[in-house]
Design a protein around this motif. Sequence first.
Motif, PDB file in Angstrom:
ATOM      1  N   GLN A   1       0.824  -1.213   0.000  1.00 59.27           N
ATOM      2  CA  GLN A   1       0.000   0.000   0.000  1.00 59.27           C
ATOM      3  C   GLN A   1       0.856   1.260   0.000  1.00 59.27           C
ATOM      4  OE1 GLN A   1      -2.185  -1.068   3.490  1.00 59.27           O
ATOM      5  NE2 GLN A   1      -3.782  -2.152   2.357  1.00 59.27           N
ATOM      6  N   LEU A   2       2.002   1.207   0.677  1.00 57.38           N
ATOM      7  CA  LEU A   2       2.932   2.337   0.628  1.00 57.38           C
ATOM      8  C   LEU A   2       3.412   2.552  -0.808  1.00 57.38           C
ATOM      9  CD1 LEU A   2       4.731   4.522   1.868  1.00 57.38           C
ATOM     10  CD2 LEU A   2       6.404   2.739   2.434  1.00 57.38           C
ATOM     11  N   ARG A   3       3.684   1.450  -1.503  1.00 57.18           N
ATOM     12  CA  ARG A   3       4.130   1.554  -2.885  1.00 57.18           C
ATOM     13  C   ARG A   3       3.028   2.131  -3.779  1.00 57.18           C
ATOM     14  NH1 ARG A   3       6.675  -3.050  -6.810  1.00 57.18           N
ATOM     15  NH2 ARG A   3       4.663  -4.013  -6.421  1.00 57.18           N
ATOM     16  N   GLN A   4       1.763   1.834  -3.461  1.00 59.90           N
ATOM     17  CA  GLN A   4       0.642   2.439  -4.190  1.00 59.90           C
ATOM     18  C   GLN A   4       0.654   3.950  -4.039  1.00 59.90           C
ATOM     19  OE1 GLN A   4      -2.642  -0.343  -2.767  1.00 59.90           O
ATOM     20  NE2 GLN A   4      -3.595   0.568  -4.552  1.00 59.90           N
ATOM     21  N   ILE A   5       0.891   4.413  -2.818  1.00 56.88           N
ATOM     22  CA  ILE A   5       0.916   5.854  -2.562  1.00 56.88           C
ATOM     23  C   ILE A   5       2.058   6.508  -3.324  1.00 56.88           C
ATOM     24  CG2 ILE A   5       1.361   7.594  -0.765  1.00 56.88           C
ATOM     25  CD1 ILE A   5      -0.282   5.809   1.136  1.00 56.88           C
ATOM     26  N   VAL A   6       3.229   5.865  -3.333  1.00 59.33           N
ATOM     27  CA  VAL A   6       4.366   6.395  -4.098  1.00 59.33           C
ATOM     28  C   VAL A   6       4.004   6.475  -5.581  1.00 59.33           C
ATOM     29  CG1 VAL A   6       6.760   6.008  -4.782  1.00 59.33           C
ATOM     30  CG2 VAL A   6       6.054   5.545  -2.426  1.00 59.33           C
ATOM     31  N   ALA A   7       3.312   5.463  -6.106  1.00 57.14           N
ATOM     32  CA  ALA A   7       2.905   5.456  -7.512  1.00 57.14           C
ATOM     33  C   ALA A   7       1.947   6.609  -7.807  1.00 57.14           C
ATOM     34  CB  ALA A   7       2.254   4.122  -7.872  1.00 57.14           C
TER      35      ALA A   7
ATOM     36  N   GLY B   1       0.411  11.154 -10.497  1.00 57.44           N
ATOM     37  CA  GLY B   1      -0.658  12.129 -10.314  1.00 57.44           C
ATOM     38  C   GLY B   1      -2.020  11.518 -10.572  1.00 57.44           C
ATOM     39  N   LYS B   2      -2.098  10.186 -10.630  1.00 58.39           N
ATOM     40  CA  LYS B   2      -3.349   9.484 -10.921  1.00 58.39           C
ATOM     41  C   LYS B   2      -3.658   8.495  -9.801  1.00 58.39           C
ATOM     42  CE  LYS B   2      -2.401   9.762 -15.875  1.00 58.39           C
ATOM     43  NZ  LYS B   2      -2.119   8.997 -17.109  1.00 58.39           N
ATOM     44  N   MET B   3      -4.929   8.119  -9.711  1.00 57.95           N
ATOM     45  CA  MET B   3      -5.299   7.107  -8.726  1.00 57.95           C
ATOM     46  C   MET B   3      -4.781   5.753  -9.208  1.00 57.95           C
ATOM     47  SD  MET B   3      -6.548   6.099  -5.925  1.00 57.95           S
ATOM     48  CE  MET B   3      -7.683   7.260  -5.170  1.00 57.95           C
ATOM     49  N   ILE B   4      -3.980   5.093  -8.400  1.00 56.36           N
ATOM     50  CA  ILE B   4      -3.429   3.785  -8.736  1.00 56.36           C
ATOM     51  C   ILE B   4      -4.130   2.747  -7.871  1.00 56.36           C
ATOM     52  CG2 ILE B   4      -1.347   2.361  -8.796  1.00 56.36           C
ATOM     53  CD1 ILE B   4      -1.276   4.620 -10.807  1.00 56.36           C
ATOM     54  N   TYR B   5      -4.890   1.862  -8.511  1.00 50.27           N
ATOM     55  CA  TYR B   5      -5.646   0.862  -7.763  1.00 50.27           C
ATOM     56  C   TYR B   5      -4.825  -0.405  -7.530  1.00 50.27           C
ATOM     57  CZ  TYR B   5      -9.448   3.979  -8.972  1.00 50.27           C
ATOM     58  OH  TYR B   5     -10.224   5.092  -9.121  1.00 50.27           O
ATOM     59  N   ARG B   6      -3.824  -0.607  -8.377  1.00 43.97           N
ATOM     60  CA  ARG B   6      -2.974  -1.790  -8.230  1.00 43.97           C
ATOM     61  C   ARG B   6      -1.607  -1.461  -8.821  1.00 43.97           C
ATOM     62  NH1 ARG B   6      -5.435  -7.063 -10.689  1.00 43.97           N
ATOM     63  NH2 ARG B   6      -6.941  -6.599  -9.049  1.00 43.97           N
ATOM     64  N   THR B   7      -0.560  -1.679  -8.054  1.00 45.72           N
ATOM     65  CA  THR B   7       0.779  -1.387  -8.564  1.00 45.72           C
ATOM     66  C   THR B   7       1.363  -2.612  -9.243  1.00 45.72           C
ATOM     67  OG1 THR B   7       1.647  -1.909  -6.372  1.00 45.72           O
ATOM     68  CG2 THR B   7       1.371   0.412  -6.911  1.00 45.72           C
ATOM     69  N   SER B   8       2.270  -2.349 -10.172  1.00 48.45           N
ATOM     70  CA  SER B   8       2.998  -3.429 -10.843  1.00 48.45           C
ATOM     71  C   SER B   8       4.472  -3.069 -10.849  1.00 48.45           C
ATOM     72  CB  SER B   8       2.484  -3.599 -12.280  1.00 48.45           C
ATOM     73  OG  SER B   8       2.864  -2.479 -13.059  1.00 48.45           O
ATOM     74  N   ASP B   9       5.290  -3.972 -11.380  1.00 49.35           N
ATOM     75  CA  ASP B   9       6.724  -3.702 -11.459  1.00 49.35           C
ATOM     76  C   ASP B   9       7.104  -2.985 -12.753  1.00 49.35           C
ATOM     77  OD1 ASP B   9       7.476  -4.685  -8.999  1.00 49.35           O
ATOM     78  OD2 ASP B   9       7.496  -6.735  -9.729  1.00 49.35           O
ATOM     79  N   GLU B  10       6.090  -2.626 -13.531  1.00 54.25           N
ATOM     80  CA  GLU B  10       6.369  -1.850 -14.737  1.00 54.25           C
ATOM     81  C   GLU B  10       6.859  -0.460 -14.338  1.00 54.25           C
ATOM     82  OE1 GLU B  10       6.086  -2.783 -18.094  1.00 54.25           O
ATOM     83  OE2 GLU B  10       6.014  -4.734 -17.131  1.00 54.25           O
ATOM     84  N   GLY B  11       7.631   0.150 -15.220  1.00 54.98           N
ATOM     85  CA  GLY B  11       8.166   1.469 -14.922  1.00 54.98           C
ATOM     86  C   GLY B  11       7.082   2.537 -14.914  1.00 54.98           C
TER      87      GLY B  11
ATOM     88  N   LYS C   1      -3.724  15.223  -7.335  1.00 54.00           N
ATOM     89  CA  LYS C   1      -4.521  15.232  -8.560  1.00 54.00           C
ATOM     90  C   LYS C   1      -4.167  16.412  -9.464  1.00 54.00           C
ATOM     91  CE  LYS C   1      -9.301  14.933 -10.190  1.00 54.00           C
ATOM     92  NZ  LYS C   1     -10.728  14.953  -9.785  1.00 54.00           N
ATOM     93  N   GLY C   2      -3.787  16.088 -10.699  1.00 57.08           N
ATOM     94  CA  GLY C   2      -3.495  17.114 -11.698  1.00 57.08           C
ATOM     95  C   GLY C   2      -2.156  17.806 -11.559  1.00 57.08           C
ATOM     96  N   LEU C   3      -1.302  17.319 -10.644  1.00 51.03           N
ATOM     97  CA  LEU C   3      -0.035  18.013 -10.381  1.00 51.03           C
ATOM     98  C   LEU C   3       1.178  17.311 -10.989  1.00 51.03           C
ATOM     99  CD1 LEU C   3      -0.474  18.916  -6.586  1.00 51.03           C
ATOM    100  CD2 LEU C   3      -1.127  20.270  -8.592  1.00 51.03           C
ATOM    101  N   GLU C   4       0.996  16.190 -11.686  1.00 60.09           N
ATOM    102  CA  GLU C   4       2.136  15.356 -12.069  1.00 60.09           C
ATOM    103  C   GLU C   4       3.181  16.068 -12.923  1.00 60.09           C
ATOM    104  OE1 GLU C   4      -1.214  14.363 -14.991  1.00 60.09           O
ATOM    105  OE2 GLU C   4      -0.985  14.791 -12.856  1.00 60.09           O
ATOM    106  N   LYS C   5       2.774  17.086 -13.718  1.00 63.39           N
ATOM    107  CA  LYS C   5       3.724  17.762 -14.599  1.00 63.39           C
ATOM    108  C   LYS C   5       4.124  19.146 -14.085  1.00 63.39           C
ATOM    109  CE  LYS C   5       2.325  15.261 -18.749  1.00 63.39           C
ATOM    110  NZ  LYS C   5       1.835  15.343 -20.149  1.00 63.39           N
ATOM    111  N   ARG C   6       3.684  19.474 -12.904  1.00 60.04           N
ATOM    112  CA  ARG C   6       4.038  20.778 -12.322  1.00 60.04           C
ATOM    113  C   ARG C   6       5.456  20.722 -11.760  1.00 60.04           C
ATOM    114  NH1 ARG C   6      -1.165  22.965 -10.664  1.00 60.04           N
ATOM    115  NH2 ARG C   6      -0.186  24.428  -9.206  1.00 60.04           N
TER     116      ARG C   6
ATOM    117  N   TYR D   1      10.730  13.648  -5.227  1.00 55.32           N
ATOM    118  CA  TYR D   1       9.555  12.841  -4.874  1.00 55.32           C
ATOM    119  C   TYR D   1       9.601  12.430  -3.402  1.00 55.32           C
ATOM    120  CZ  TYR D   1       7.958  12.341  -9.712  1.00 55.32           C
ATOM    121  OH  TYR D   1       7.473  12.588 -10.971  1.00 55.32           O
ATOM    122  N   ILE D   2      10.783  12.084  -2.925  1.00 53.36           N
ATOM    123  CA  ILE D   2      10.917  11.689  -1.523  1.00 53.36           C
ATOM    124  C   ILE D   2      10.545  12.853  -0.608  1.00 53.36           C
ATOM    125  CG2 ILE D   2      12.587  11.013   0.256  1.00 53.36           C
ATOM    126  CD1 ILE D   2      14.071   9.469  -2.024  1.00 53.36           C
ATOM    127  N   GLU D   3      10.981  14.058  -0.965  1.00 52.29           N
ATOM    128  CA  GLU D   3      10.636  15.219  -0.145  1.00 52.29           C
ATOM    129  C   GLU D   3       9.139  15.495  -0.174  1.00 52.29           C
ATOM    130  OE1 GLU D   3      11.765  19.952   0.386  1.00 52.29           O
ATOM    131  OE2 GLU D   3      13.122  18.633  -0.728  1.00 52.29           O
TER     132      GLU D   3
END
Length: 344
Positions: free
Chosen positions: A204-210, A215-225, A278-283, A235-237
């Motif tokens: 679940q922590l990895r979901q939050i990082v994703a 900048g999108k809701m991630i319902y399931r994480t994968s090992d894809e880039g 939400k909506g901030l991924e390219k800022r 990102y860490i900050e």
Amino acid sequence: MIVNDVFSKQQSIAAYSILELTALIKNGQVKLREVNKLQVRAIKKYILENTNSERIYFPPIVSNVKEGSLYKGKPNEMTIIDGNQRLKALCQIEELGYRAIKSEKEEDIKKGYKLLHFLEDTKIATLIFESLSDDEVDQLYIDLNTKGKKVALSKRIAFDSRNKLNQITNKVLLSNKQLKTAGVEEEKRAVVRPNNKKLLSLSQLRQIVAIFLTGKMIYRTSDEGYEAHLDGKEYIELLNIWFYELFEMYPPEDIGDLNKSMIANNPLLLSIAYYANKGLEKRSFKDRKQEIQNRMKQLQDVNWSINNPAWKEFKGIKRSGLYFLSNDKVTMENLVKWLQKQGR
């Protein structure tokens, strides 16, 4: 080439160059099973992304040959038991290399020659069995692909040197003291409430990082880039800022206790993460930092206790006197809309 008798079946290990194997495949001397196109595409992507660094690691190919083949030198005819997807991907890589060197663009030509040099200079170990029956071949294939132990998520996150998602997750896990106090379940994939009072699981922590990366809701994480628009340290900050504001809303000692905190409901926690991003991924980093802080501070007056009647507006089930929010797309979208209204 060393030949040994193992369990009444002779076997050997031989090294083939990639070009040698692809030539044998094209000539019909090496027979492949039916392949999964998606897996072939993923392997091809892995090769292309790591050719320059020469950090490509493949386990041995496993094959079967006719009786008597092992004592005639390195076999030129075999049936592949395990490694079909890898070999198919390598054949396609060779085609890409030859196509690239015919390009009019100098950059493509360089890439093409780099790929062809990689194919020419690289050898793959091949484990060869002699005279296995069809039933034995099928059983060996099943055993190779089902009996091996999958690498634990905690190990993938700790040791993955390529995957930015895993790298960032690991660094946040190790560096955030408040998160350690709140608790991260590293052994189990999910946190079972109400007995487990850790805030979230490693998955679940990895979901939050994703969510922060996309900048999108991630319902399931994968090992894809995941496409990153900022530096890893940035990102860490941002994640540490978000967790700081989260723990300002509810103390880390109790936030994972569903008897007290509704944020212990994972759908709500993920919705808060998405609401903040939400909506901030390219800022820019500076803009994202300020906006995430602003959005989180706007939630300071929300009543996060389990006694807030507002939670009953969302789909869920009551169990053991506690309300569990539904972990589905519609519920989480409604939660995000509700959070946005609270932030106005």
